[in-house]
Design a protein around this motif. Structure first.
Motif, mmCIF file in Angstrom:
data_model
loop_
_atom_site.group_PDB
_atom_site.id
_atom_site.type_symbol
_atom_site.label_atom_id
_atom_site.label_comp_id
_atom_site.label_asym_id
_atom_site.label_seq_id
_atom_site.Cartn_x
_atom_site.Cartn_y
_atom_site.Cartn_z
ATOM 1 N N PRO A 65 1.008 -1.067 -0.051
ATOM 2 C CA PRO A 65 -0.106 0.175 -0.454
ATOM 3 C C PRO A 65 0.732 0.960 -0.486
ATOM 4 O O PRO A 65 -0.046 2.593 -0.988
ATOM 5 N N ALA A 66 2.499 0.790 0.008
ATOM 6 C CA ALA A 66 2.578 2.259 0.457
ATOM 7 C C ALA A 66 3.023 2.833 -1.042
ATOM 8 O O ALA A 66 3.944 3.689 -1.252
ATOM 9 N N ALA A 67 4.051 2.266 -1.543
ATOM 10 C CA ALA A 67 4.184 1.920 -3.026
ATOM 11 C C ALA A 67 3.092 2.162 -3.676
ATOM 12 O O ALA A 67 2.308 2.375 -4.558
ATOM 13 N N ILE A 68 3.154 3.935 -3.474
ATOM 14 C CA ILE A 68 2.485 4.524 -4.280
ATOM 15 C C ILE A 68 2.677 6.355 -5.421
ATOM 16 O O ILE A 68 3.488 6.721 -5.114
ATOM 17 N N ALA A 69 2.683 5.555 -6.539
ATOM 18 C CA ALA A 69 4.081 6.970 -7.538
ATOM 19 C C ALA A 69 2.516 6.776 -8.838
ATOM 20 O O ALA A 69 2.454 5.945 -9.539
ATOM 21 N N PRO A 70 3.404 8.129 -9.509
ATOM 22 C CA PRO A 70 2.663 8.001 -10.507
ATOM 23 C C PRO A 70 3.850 6.671 -11.345
ATOM 24 O O PRO A 70 5.175 6.468 -11.685
ATOM 25 N N ASP A 71 3.538 6.939 -13.032
ATOM 26 C CA ASP A 71 4.085 5.824 -13.703
ATOM 27 C C ASP A 71 5.046 6.581 -13.998
ATOM 28 O O ASP A 71 5.260 7.841 -14.216
ATOM 29 N N PRO A 72 6.148 5.626 -14.017
ATOM 30 C CA PRO A 72 7.488 6.803 -14.144
ATOM 31 C C PRO A 72 7.508 7.692 -15.438
ATOM 32 O O PRO A 72 9.074 8.526 -14.977
ATOM 33 N N VAL A 73 7.319 7.501 -16.424
ATOM 34 C CA VAL A 73 7.750 8.749 -17.250
ATOM 35 C C VAL A 73 7.052 9.683 -16.947
ATOM 36 O O VAL A 73 7.306 10.905 -17.380
ATOM 37 N N PHE A 74 5.700 9.688 -16.081
ATOM 38 C CA PHE A 74 5.662 11.468 -15.664
ATOM 39 C C PHE A 74 6.197 11.958 -14.359
ATOM 40 O O PHE A 74 5.889 13.118 -13.628
ATOM 41 N N ALA A 75 7.173 10.920 -13.410
ATOM 42 C CA ALA A 75 7.949 11.654 -12.318
ATOM 43 C C ALA A 75 8.501 12.856 -12.924
ATOM 44 O O ALA A 75 8.200 13.221 -11.461
ATOM 45 N N PRO A 76 9.579 13.342 -13.752
ATOM 46 C CA PRO A 76 10.081 14.488 -13.900
ATOM 47 C C PRO A 76 8.921 15.349 -13.829
ATOM 48 O O PRO A 76 9.290 17.065 -13.764
ATOM 49 N N PHE A 77 7.219 15.367 -14.056
ATOM 50 C CA PHE A 77 6.095 16.814 -14.357
ATOM 51 C C PHE A 77 5.446 16.051 -13.065
ATOM 52 O O PHE A 77 4.096 16.939 -13.972
ATOM 53 N N VAL A 78 5.800 15.671 -12.592
ATOM 54 C CA VAL A 78 4.892 15.231 -10.972
ATOM 55 C C VAL A 78 4.219 17.046 -10.435
ATOM 56 O O VAL A 78 2.918 17.054 -10.094
ATOM 57 N N ASP A 79 4.884 18.604 -10.869
ATOM 58 C CA ASP A 79 4.384 19.418 -10.501
ATOM 59 C C ASP A 79 3.216 19.988 -11.622
ATOM 60 O O ASP A 79 2.690 20.952 -11.176
ATOM 61 N N GLU A 80 3.447 19.432 -12.149
ATOM 62 C CA GLU A 80 1.915 19.631 -13.178
ATOM 63 C C GLU A 80 0.960 19.296 -12.703
ATOM 64 O O GLU A 80 -0.466 19.908 -13.620
ATOM 65 N N PHE A 81 0.395 17.935 -12.357
ATOM 66 C CA PHE A 81 -1.017 17.714 -11.578
ATOM 67 C C PHE A 81 -1.136 18.547 -10.732
ATOM 68 O O PHE A 81 -0.481 18.867 -9.532
ATOM 69 N N PRO A 82 -2.471 18.932 -11.128
ATOM 70 C CA PRO A 82 -2.929 19.607 -9.188
ATOM 71 C C PRO A 82 -3.328 18.803 -7.859
ATOM 72 O O PRO A 82 -2.738 17.834 -8.531
ATOM 73 N N VAL A 83 -3.604 19.605 -6.816
ATOM 74 C CA VAL A 83 -3.663 19.152 -5.719
ATOM 75 C C VAL A 83 -5.087 19.391 -5.598
ATOM 76 O O VAL A 83 -5.463 18.589 -4.227
ATOM 77 N N ASP A 140 -4.011 15.735 -30.588
ATOM 78 C CA ASP A 140 -4.117 16.962 -31.072
ATOM 79 C C ASP A 140 -4.773 18.143 -30.960
ATOM 80 O O ASP A 140 -4.011 19.992 -31.065
ATOM 81 N N GLY A 141 -5.583 18.222 -30.048
ATOM 82 C CA GLY A 141 -6.439 19.186 -29.904
ATOM 83 C C GLY A 141 -5.818 19.747 -28.551
ATOM 84 O O GLY A 141 -6.451 21.134 -28.515
ATOM 85 N N LEU A 142 -5.323 19.562 -27.751
ATOM 86 C CA LEU A 142 -4.176 19.832 -26.348
ATOM 87 C C LEU A 142 -3.698 20.136 -26.964
ATOM 88 O O LEU A 142 -2.274 19.771 -27.548
ATOM 89 N N THR A 143 -2.538 20.784 -25.845
ATOM 90 C CA THR A 143 -1.478 21.480 -25.584
ATOM 91 C C THR A 143 -0.469 20.391 -25.051
ATOM 92 O O THR A 143 -0.440 20.222 -24.253
ATOM 93 N N VAL A 144 0.193 20.307 -25.216
ATOM 94 C CA VAL A 144 1.096 19.221 -25.734
ATOM 95 C C VAL A 144 2.627 19.699 -24.502
ATOM 96 O O VAL A 144 3.218 20.830 -24.520
ATOM 97 N N ILE A 145 2.562 19.046 -23.337
ATOM 98 C CA ILE A 145 3.436 19.199 -21.949
ATOM 99 C C ILE A 145 4.688 18.534 -22.353
ATOM 100 O O ILE A 145 6.021 19.205 -22.123
ATOM 101 N N ALA A 146 4.809 17.799 -22.608
ATOM 102 C CA ALA A 146 5.571 16.521 -23.008
ATOM 103 C C ALA A 146 5.187 15.630 -23.258
ATOM 104 O O ALA A 146 3.503 14.544 -23.098
#
Length: 183
Positions: free
Chosen positions: A21-39, A161-167
């Motif tokens: 249960p403690a192993a909670i994380a985003p998909d590894p490709v998103f780890a560098p971009f966690v600040d983009e995710f709202p709270v 393609d209608g969305l603004t790509v961040i990464a």
């Protein structure tokens, strides 16, 4: 989804107990971009499996609906949410995505890890709230094999393609996209 496919997924999840249960994380490709995710806000985790992404989003402060076709995976996700103290932030439902996305509010985050169903592309875009974030990964033909559930080179960028790509990226059998719906 056929009963045979559902049973196959149930068997796969039943063979491997739920993760720590403690192993909670985003998909590894998103780890560098966690600040983009709202709270704050609402999130939808499509094909959530055991709920790792949903629980990570809930831990950040979002209210999350996770859906998956496997009752076994959903039971494991519910247990993990309860064990992590996130049961009030998360709801997990058994949903056959062949019938489309489940009903619910506009999503401030739409998260989909390692699942690809092209029929859901337009409904996913429509479900995003203005300013909402799409975080999607899929098996890819780039550095991986071929198959109907693998994204072709450039497919995710074209589909959304209608969305603004961040990464975005494609390598080692995985394609991913992080994009925002502008207001």
């Amino acid at each position: 989804m056929s009963a045979e496919d559902r049973n196959s997924w149930d068997a796969r999840y039943a063979q491997h107990p739920a993760q720590d249960p403690a192993a909670i994380a985003p998909d590894p490709v998103f780890a560098p971009f966690v600040d983009e995710f709202p709270v704050t806000g609402h999130a939808l985790d499509i094909a959530c499996g055991r709920g790792t992404g949903a629980l990570w989003l809930a831990q950040r402060g979002l209210r999350v609906l996770g859906c998956d076709v496997s009752p076994v995976a959903i039971a494991q996700a519910r247990r993990r949410a309860r064990d992590c103290g996130l049961g009030d932030q998360c709801r997990f439902d058994v949903v056959d995505l062949d019938d489309g996305l489940p009903q619910g509010p506009a999503a401030d985050v739409l998260y989909c890890s390692r699942f690809r169903d092209r029929r859901l592309d337009a409904p996913m875009i429509a479900r995003l709230a203005p300013g909402g974030l799409l975080a999607v990964t899929a098996l890819s033909q780039v550095g991986g094999g071929s198959g109907r559930f693998r994204a072709a080179p450039g497919e995710l960028r074209r589909a959304f393609d209608g969305l603004t790509v961040i990464a975005a990226g494609e390598a080692q059998g995985v394609a991913w996209l992080l994009a925002r719906r502008e207001s």
